[in-house]
Design a protein around this motif. Structure first.
Motif, PDB file in Angstrom:
ATOM      1  N   VAL A 103       0.808  -1.226   0.000  1.00 24.44           N
ATOM      2  CA  VAL A 103       0.000   0.000   0.000  1.00 24.44           C
ATOM      3  C   VAL A 103       0.844   1.280   0.000  1.00 24.44           C
ATOM      4  O   VAL A 103       0.353   2.330   0.395  1.00 24.44           O
ATOM      5  CB  VAL A 103      -0.980   0.032   1.205  1.00 24.44           C
ATOM      6  N   ALA A 104       2.066   1.219  -0.428  1.00 20.49           N
ATOM      7  CA  ALA A 104       2.960   2.382  -0.350  1.00 20.49           C
ATOM      8  C   ALA A 104       2.561   3.470  -1.340  1.00 20.49           C
ATOM      9  O   ALA A 104       2.181   3.181  -2.476  1.00 20.49           O
ATOM     10  CB  ALA A 104       4.398   1.951  -0.615  1.00 20.49           C
ATOM     11  N   PRO A 105       2.662   4.727  -0.925  1.00 14.59           N
ATOM     12  CA  PRO A 105       2.476   5.830  -1.866  1.00 14.59           C
ATOM     13  C   PRO A 105       3.688   5.890  -2.809  1.00 14.59           C
ATOM     14  O   PRO A 105       4.722   5.286  -2.517  1.00 14.59           O
ATOM     15  CB  PRO A 105       2.424   7.071  -0.959  1.00 14.59           C
ATOM     16  N   PRO A 106       3.580   6.613  -3.922  1.00 16.48           N
ATOM     17  CA  PRO A 106       4.710   6.659  -4.858  1.00 16.48           C
ATOM     18  C   PRO A 106       5.953   7.326  -4.281  1.00 16.48           C
ATOM     19  O   PRO A 106       7.070   6.951  -4.635  1.00 16.48           O
ATOM     20  CB  PRO A 106       4.171   7.433  -6.060  1.00 16.48           C
ATOM     21  N   VAL A 107       5.773   8.323  -3.408  1.00 17.02           N
ATOM     22  CA  VAL A 107       6.908   8.987  -2.764  1.00 17.02           C
ATOM     23  C   VAL A 107       6.540   9.355  -1.336  1.00 17.02           C
ATOM     24  O   VAL A 107       5.369   9.456  -1.000  1.00 17.02           O
ATOM     25  CB  VAL A 107       7.385  10.275  -3.500  1.00 17.02           C
ATOM     26  N   MET A 108       7.576   9.583  -0.515  1.00 15.64           N
ATOM     27  CA  MET A 108       7.384  10.038   0.857  1.00 15.64           C
ATOM     28  C   MET A 108       7.864  11.479   0.918  1.00 15.64           C
ATOM     29  O   MET A 108       9.014  11.758   0.555  1.00 15.64           O
ATOM     30  CB  MET A 108       8.177   9.155   1.817  1.00 15.64           C
ATOM     31  N   ALA A 109       7.004  12.397   1.348  1.00 17.83           N
ATOM     32  CA  ALA A 109       7.354  13.811   1.405  1.00 17.83           C
ATOM     33  C   ALA A 109       7.805  14.195   2.809  1.00 17.83           C
ATOM     34  O   ALA A 109       7.155  13.849   3.792  1.00 17.83           O
ATOM     35  CB  ALA A 109       6.167  14.677   0.991  1.00 17.83           C
ATOM     36  N   ILE A 110       8.936  14.916   2.870  1.00 21.90           N
ATOM     37  CA  ILE A 110       9.518  15.346   4.140  1.00 21.90           C
ATOM     38  C   ILE A 110       9.922  16.808   3.998  1.00 21.90           C
ATOM     39  O   ILE A 110      10.577  17.186   3.033  1.00 21.90           O
ATOM     40  CB  ILE A 110      10.771  14.504   4.481  1.00 21.90           C
ATOM     41  N   LYS A 111       9.551  17.625   4.977  1.00 21.15           N
ATOM     42  CA  LYS A 111       9.928  19.040   4.946  1.00 21.15           C
ATOM     43  C   LYS A 111      11.337  19.198   5.501  1.00 21.15           C
ATOM     44  O   LYS A 111      11.682  18.611   6.524  1.00 21.15           O
ATOM     45  CB  LYS A 111       8.958  19.880   5.760  1.00 21.15           C
ATOM     46  N   LEU A 112      12.162  19.989   4.817  1.00 18.23           N
ATOM     47  CA  LEU A 112      13.533  20.256   5.254  1.00 18.23           C
ATOM     48  C   LEU A 112      13.634  21.632   5.883  1.00 18.23           C
ATOM     49  O   LEU A 112      12.992  22.580   5.436  1.00 18.23           O
ATOM     50  CB  LEU A 112      14.504  20.208   4.073  1.00 18.23           C
ATOM     51  N   SER A 113      14.482  21.746   6.889  1.00 22.04           N
ATOM     52  CA  SER A 113      14.747  23.037   7.525  1.00 22.04           C
ATOM     53  C   SER A 113      16.008  23.655   6.932  1.00 22.04           C
ATOM     54  O   SER A 113      16.799  22.977   6.268  1.00 22.04           O
ATOM     55  CB  SER A 113      14.938  22.857   9.030  1.00 22.04           C
ATOM     56  N   LEU A 114      16.202  24.917   7.209  1.00 20.97           N
ATOM     57  CA  LEU A 114      17.404  25.620   6.764  1.00 20.97           C
ATOM     58  C   LEU A 114      18.661  24.965   7.340  1.00 20.97           C
ATOM     59  O   LEU A 114      19.647  24.766   6.626  1.00 20.97           O
ATOM     60  CB  LEU A 114      17.339  27.096   7.159  1.00 20.97           C
ATOM     61  N   ALA A 115      18.620  24.597   8.614  1.00 23.75           N
ATOM     62  CA  ALA A 115      19.793  23.972   9.246  1.00 23.75           C
ATOM     63  C   ALA A 115      20.155  22.665   8.549  1.00 23.75           C
ATOM     64  O   ALA A 115      21.333  22.358   8.356  1.00 23.75           O
ATOM     65  CB  ALA A 115      19.536  23.740  10.726  1.00 23.75           C
ATOM     66  N   GLN A 116      19.155  21.897   8.160  1.00 21.59           N
ATOM     67  CA  GLN A 116      19.437  20.647   7.451  1.00 21.59           C
ATOM     68  C   GLN A 116      20.099  20.931   6.110  1.00 21.59           C
ATOM     69  O   GLN A 116      21.050  20.251   5.730  1.00 21.59           O
ATOM     70  CB  GLN A 116      18.155  19.842   7.244  1.00 21.59           C
ATOM     71  N   LEU A 117      19.593  21.930   5.400  1.00 25.86           N
ATOM     72  CA  LEU A 117      20.198  22.279   4.110  1.00 25.86           C
ATOM     73  C   LEU A 117      21.630  22.764   4.288  1.00 25.86           C
ATOM     74  O   LEU A 117      22.503  22.447   3.489  1.00 25.86           O
ATOM     75  CB  LEU A 117      19.366  23.343   3.395  1.00 25.86           C
ATOM     76  N   LYS A 118      21.847  23.535   5.361  1.00 19.94           N
ATOM     77  CA  LYS A 118      23.192  24.046   5.622  1.00 19.94           C
ATOM     78  C   LYS A 118      24.171  22.944   6.010  1.00 19.94           C
ATOM     79  O   LYS A 118      25.377  23.128   5.905  1.00 19.94           O
ATOM     80  CB  LYS A 118      23.157  25.118   6.713  1.00 19.94           C
ATOM     81  N   SER A 119      23.653  21.796   6.458  1.00 22.62           N
ATOM     82  CA  SER A 119      24.543  20.699   6.838  1.00 22.62           C
ATOM     83  C   SER A 119      25.203  20.060   5.614  1.00 22.62           C
ATOM     84  O   SER A 119      26.155  19.298   5.751  1.00 22.62           O
ATOM     85  CB  SER A 119      23.797  19.651   7.668  1.00 22.62           C
ATOM     86  N   GLY A 120      24.694  20.377   4.426  1.00 27.48           N
ATOM     87  CA  GLY A 120      25.309  19.984   3.163  1.00 27.48           C
ATOM     88  C   GLY A 120      25.585  18.506   3.006  1.00 27.48           C
ATOM     89  O   GLY A 120      24.662  17.696   2.933  1.00 27.48           O
TER      90      GLY A 120
END
Length: 177
Positions: free
Chosen positions: A43-60
């Motif tokens: 029953v899996a959806p095609p993708v799993m959506a997750i919101k990213l924070s600025l700190a996560q993006l900055k962790s590179g």
């Protein structure tokens, strides 16, 4: 003690204290685990959506590693994920010359601009980050139903996205007027 809390009640504190990085890692792991469980159940959806924070993006590179490690752990692929990034976060990310979103995209992760049309809308984001989807905020959709100018703006964005082969996701539910 407080029961179930909305993200708005704790995410700002997690961002200020740096706890958002391990919290984000935990969310990624739990989302991938859930996706694998759903797949096992058929029953899996095609993708799993997750919101990213600025700190996560900055962790590179750390974020890239977390995605590769976690998807492999749960026998998923990066293209099974969609990361949602708000316009405000993109505005701050752009000035740091961060290349994590293009690198995630190269791995196959889908990228969506969350709440498009509510804050710092810039078509430059679409070119710079080569996003897959625009998530139109409920308030933006509502304004399109209220007046001709809002409808024209929505039509222009949809046509522009279509020309660039960018998907549109309309958030929320219609108002019960």
């Amino acid at each position: 003690r407080l029961g179930l809390l909305p993200a708005s009640a704790f995410v700002p504190t997690a961002e200020r204290t740096g706890a958002i990085i391990p919290l984000g890692r935990w969310v990624l792991d739990r989302a991938c685990r859930q996706m694998q469980q759903w797949r096992d159940e058929g029953v899996a959806p095609p993708v799993m959506a997750i919101k990213l924070s600025l700190a996560q993006l900055k962790s590179g590179p750390e974020l890239i590693y977390d995605v590769l490690r976690t998807t492999a752990r749960w026998e998923l692929a990066p293209w099974d994920l969609r990361f949602d990034v708000t316009e405000a976060t993109l505005a701050q990310t752009k000035w740091t010359h961060n290349d994590v979103l293009p690198r995630l995209r190269e791995l196959g992760v889908t990228i969506a601009i969350d709440d498009f049309g509510t804050e710092y809308s810039s078509f430059d984001y679409l070119k710079t980050y080569r996003v897959n989807h625009l998530k139109l905020a409920q308030s933006f959709i509502d304004s399109a139903t209220q007046d001709a100018a809002g409808a024209n703006a929505l039509r222009a964005i949809v046509n522009f996205a279509r020309d660039l082969d960018i998907g549109i996701i309309a958030e929320g539910q219609p108002s019960a007027d």
